[in-house]
Design an enzyme around this catalytic site. Structure first.
Site, short mmCIF file in Angstrom:
data_model
loop_
_atom_site.label_atom_id
_atom_site.label_comp_id
_atom_site.label_asym_id
_atom_site.label_seq_id
_atom_site.Cartn_x
_atom_site.Cartn_y
_atom_site.Cartn_z
N HIS A 38 36.75 50.23 -13.15
CA HIS A 38 36.51 50.68 -11.84
C HIS A 38 37.26 51.74 -11.46
O HIS A 38 37.40 52.35 -10.19
CB HIS A 38 36.36 49.82 -10.76
CG HIS A 38 34.95 48.78 -10.88
ND1 HIS A 38 34.95 47.78 -10.26
CD2 HIS A 38 33.92 48.84 -11.76
CE1 HIS A 38 34.00 47.15 -10.60
NE2 HIS A 38 33.44 47.90 -11.52
N CYS A 43 40.86 71.07 -3.52
CA CYS A 43 41.26 71.30 -4.61
C CYS A 43 42.29 72.59 -4.59
O CYS A 43 41.65 73.75 -4.01
CB CYS A 43 40.14 71.45 -5.42
SG CYS A 43 40.82 71.73 -7.20
N GLY A 59 39.89 35.43 -10.89
CA GLY A 59 40.02 36.05 -9.58
C GLY A 59 38.81 37.09 -9.46
O GLY A 59 39.08 37.94 -8.83
N TYR A 107 41.71 54.88 1.62
CA TYR A 107 42.66 54.94 0.39
C TYR A 107 44.15 55.11 0.61
O TYR A 107 44.77 54.34 -0.26
CB TYR A 107 41.99 55.86 -0.78
CG TYR A 107 40.47 55.22 -1.14
CD1 TYR A 107 40.81 54.46 -2.30
CD2 TYR A 107 39.43 55.29 -0.68
CE1 TYR A 107 39.48 53.66 -2.92
CE2 TYR A 107 38.19 54.60 -1.36
CZ TYR A 107 38.36 53.69 -2.16
OH TYR A 107 37.25 53.13 -2.80
C1 BJW Z 1 41.25 34.15 -6.40
C2 BJW Z 1 42.64 34.15 -5.42
C3 BJW Z 1 43.65 33.48 -6.27
C4 BJW Z 1 41.00 34.72 -4.40
N1 BJW Z 1 43.65 33.28 -7.50
N2 BJW Z 1 41.48 33.61 -7.23
C5 BJW Z 1 21.12 45.53 -5.99
C6 BJW Z 1 21.19 46.53 -5.04
C7 BJW Z 1 21.92 47.67 -5.18
C8 BJW Z 1 22.95 47.88 -5.92
C9 BJW Z 1 22.73 46.60 -6.97
C10 BJW Z 1 21.89 45.77 -6.98
N3 BJW Z 1 22.19 45.14 -8.13
C11 BJW Z 1 22.97 45.60 -8.84
C12 BJW Z 1 23.55 46.84 -8.24
C13 BJW Z 1 24.50 47.71 -8.75
C14 BJW Z 1 25.86 47.34 -8.08
C15 BJW Z 1 26.16 45.97 -7.76
O1 BJW Z 1 26.47 45.28 -8.62
N4 BJW Z 1 25.81 45.38 -6.70
C16 BJW Z 1 26.03 43.99 -6.28
C17 BJW Z 1 27.36 43.75 -5.36
C18 BJW Z 1 24.59 43.76 -5.68
N5 BJW Z 1 26.77 48.08 -8.73
C19 BJW Z 1 27.05 49.33 -9.10
O2 BJW Z 1 26.61 50.12 -8.15
C20 BJW Z 1 27.81 50.02 -10.00
N6 BJW Z 1 27.22 50.80 -10.87
C21 BJW Z 1 26.10 51.08 -11.36
O3 BJW Z 1 25.45 49.89 -11.24
O4 BJW Z 1 25.82 51.92 -11.85
C22 BJW Z 1 24.58 52.02 -12.44
C23 BJW Z 1 23.60 52.85 -11.35
C24 BJW Z 1 23.78 54.16 -11.27
C25 BJW Z 1 22.99 54.80 -10.14
C26 BJW Z 1 22.45 53.89 -9.24
C27 BJW Z 1 22.23 52.50 -9.28
C28 BJW Z 1 22.88 51.80 -10.35
C29 BJW Z 1 29.26 50.19 -9.76
C30 BJW Z 1 29.99 49.12 -8.95
C31 BJW Z 1 31.50 49.75 -8.24
C32 BJW Z 1 32.31 48.51 -7.73
N7 BJW Z 1 33.09 49.18 -6.99
C33 BJW Z 1 34.16 48.42 -5.94
C34 BJW Z 1 34.81 49.33 -5.40
C35 BJW Z 1 36.08 50.10 -6.30
C36 BJW Z 1 37.06 50.85 -5.61
C37 BJW Z 1 37.84 50.48 -4.74
O5 BJW Z 1 38.48 49.35 -4.81
O6 BJW Z 1 38.06 50.77 -3.73
O7 BJW Z 1 34.76 47.48 -7.03
S1 BJW Z 1 33.43 47.19 -5.08
C38 BJW Z 1 34.42 45.84 -5.25
O8 BJW Z 1 33.89 44.85 -6.10
C39 BJW Z 1 35.32 46.61 -6.39
C40 BJW Z 1 35.56 45.66 -7.21
O9 BJW Z 1 36.21 45.92 -8.43
C41 BJW Z 1 34.33 44.90 -7.40
C42 BJW Z 1 34.29 43.54 -7.87
O10 BJW Z 1 35.22 42.51 -6.77
P1 BJW Z 1 35.92 41.46 -7.28
O11 BJW Z 1 37.10 41.88 -8.01
O12 BJW Z 1 35.16 40.29 -8.02
O13 BJW Z 1 36.29 40.67 -5.86
P2 BJW Z 1 35.87 39.75 -4.98
O14 BJW Z 1 36.37 39.97 -3.70
O15 BJW Z 1 34.18 39.82 -5.12
O16 BJW Z 1 36.30 38.39 -5.51
C43 BJW Z 1 37.67 37.79 -5.51
C44 BJW Z 1 37.48 36.49 -5.96
O17 BJW Z 1 39.08 36.02 -6.25
C45 BJW Z 1 36.93 35.38 -5.37
O18 BJW Z 1 35.91 34.76 -6.21
C46 BJW Z 1 37.91 34.45 -4.85
O19 BJW Z 1 37.54 33.22 -4.88
C47 BJW Z 1 38.92 34.71 -5.49
N8 BJW Z 1 40.46 34.52 -5.22
N9 BJW Z 1 42.28 34.59 -4.20
C48 BJW Z 1 42.30 33.21 -8.11
N10 BJW Z 1 44.78 33.81 -5.42
ZN ZN Z 2 38.63 71.94 -8.00
#
Ligand code: BJW
Ligand code: ZN
Length: 244
Positions: A118, A147, A187, A66
């Site tokens: 997020h 902390c 994106g 980070y």
């Molecule tokens: C362009 C471009 C240009 C490039 N112009 N376009 C099955 C198994 C296990 C878990 C799950 C499951 N099904 C669902 C889940 C839950 C899980 C999930 O969804 N997993 C799937 C991946 C399978 N979700 C969670 O765990 C969430 N919480 C939850 O569900 O809580 C309930 C729960 C509680 C207890 C137990 C279980 C569930 C939380 C999700 C948190 C995501 N965190 C992250 C990290 C954040 C911190 C950090 O940044 O360090 O968030 S992961 C990462 O993915 C980040 C992003 O916000 C997120 C989404 O990604 P994003 O933004 O879509 O990026 P990319 O890279 O995927 O796509 C980029 C796009 O841009 C591409 O399409 C390119 O083509 C395009 N692009 N250049 C336009 N110039």
């Molecule tokens: Zn504390």
């Protein structure tokens, strides 16, 4: 690139516009995306770097990652995609940004109504007493800090896998999506839930859903209009056509 007349007309009469953004909008600012070509998750393990268990097993590794990303962000800024979204606010009654990004670039671009699903990499908090800290409190601190109030571990204020999104923010985002006239999905691979429900909620509420992405995604076949290309190029052109 050709923009459908229907899109420009809808944009000109829209009262409420939603921009739902993901990592791709920041790609042209030099920030890596997570998936796809050059994506972070191709070389790093999400369970090690973006989960609470990963943090507890190796806090210094996660903290270092980070801090590294924060340094990159300090050396860059919003690109024409972020700036165009902020500019739309001057001409449309309600413009909301719902972002999955933690990079704070929409804020730095000047957008005023931003819902961060997020979290935000510029903040940290103590996992025990929940005291919040800024990122400048730990400049050049390479190891996970403790902390100053209770000695608890300090983590970035971002949502990791398996963690709940801030419930009030997500509920507001869903409501705005349902009520929007146009929803731009910019994106994002639209594979991470529950965030990926936002474009679906917009569609269910009757919004005109427009995708902007360099390649097809999970939702390309279900949107009303798909614009293929870089958001930093498409959004400024869209703004120009809207203002013409
Ligand atoms: C362009 C471009 C240009 C490039 N112009 N376009 C099955 C198994 C296990 C878990 C799950 C499951 N099904 C669902 C889940 C839950 C899980 C999930 O969804 N997993 C799937 C991946 C399978 N979700 C969670 O765990 C969430 N919480 C939850 O569900 O809580 C309930 C729960 C509680 C207890 C137990 C279980 C569930 C939380 C999700 C948190 C995501 N965190 C992250 C990290 C954040 C911190 C950090 O940044 O360090 O968030 S992961 C990462 O993915 C980040 C992003 O916000 C997120 C989404 O990604 P994003 O933004 O879509 O990026 P990319 O890279 O995927 O796509 C980029 C796009 O841009 C591409 O399409 C390119 O083509 C395009 N692009 N250049 C336009 N110039
Ligand atoms: Zn504390």
């Amino acid at each position: 690139m050709e923009f459908p007349t229907e899109l420009i007309e809808k944009l000109k009469s829209a009262k409420s516009v939603l921009f739902f953004t993901g990592a791709g909008i920041s790609a042209e600012s030099g920030i890596d995306t997570f998936r796809g070509k050059g994506g972070l998750w191709n070389k790093m393990k999400p369970q090690e770097l973006a989960s609470f268990d990963g943090f507890m097993s190796n806090p210094n590794l996660v903290w270092e990652w980070y801090q590294y990303r924060r340094k990159i962000l300090k050396g860059t800024g919003p690109n024409p995609g972020h700036l165009s979204i902020a500019e739309f606010e001057k001409y449309i009654d309600t413009v909301t940004v719902v972002t999955q990004n933690v990079d704070n670039l929409h804020f730095r671009a000047g957008s005023s109504h931003i819902l961060e699903l997020h979290g935000n990499i510029e903040r940290n908090y103590c996992i025990d007493c929940k005291t919040y800290y800024g990122m400048d409190d730990f400049l050049d601190v390479d190891e996970a800090p403790k902390c100053s109030k209770c000695g608890g571990m300090i983590r970035p204020d971002v949502v990791w896998f398996g963690e709940n999104l801030p419930q009030n923010i997500f509920a507001e985002a869903e409501e705005i999506a349902k009520q929007s006239d146009i929803c731009f999905v910019v994106g994002t691979s639209a594979v991470v839930y529950p965030a990926a429900y936002i474009p679906k909620s917009a569609k269910e509420g009757g919004s005109y859903v427009v995708e902007i992405n360099i390649e097809p995604t999970e939702i390309t076949n279900s949107v009303d209009c798909s614009l293929t290309g870089k958001s930093g190029e498409i959004l400024p052109k869209l703004l120009e056509l809207f203002l013409r």
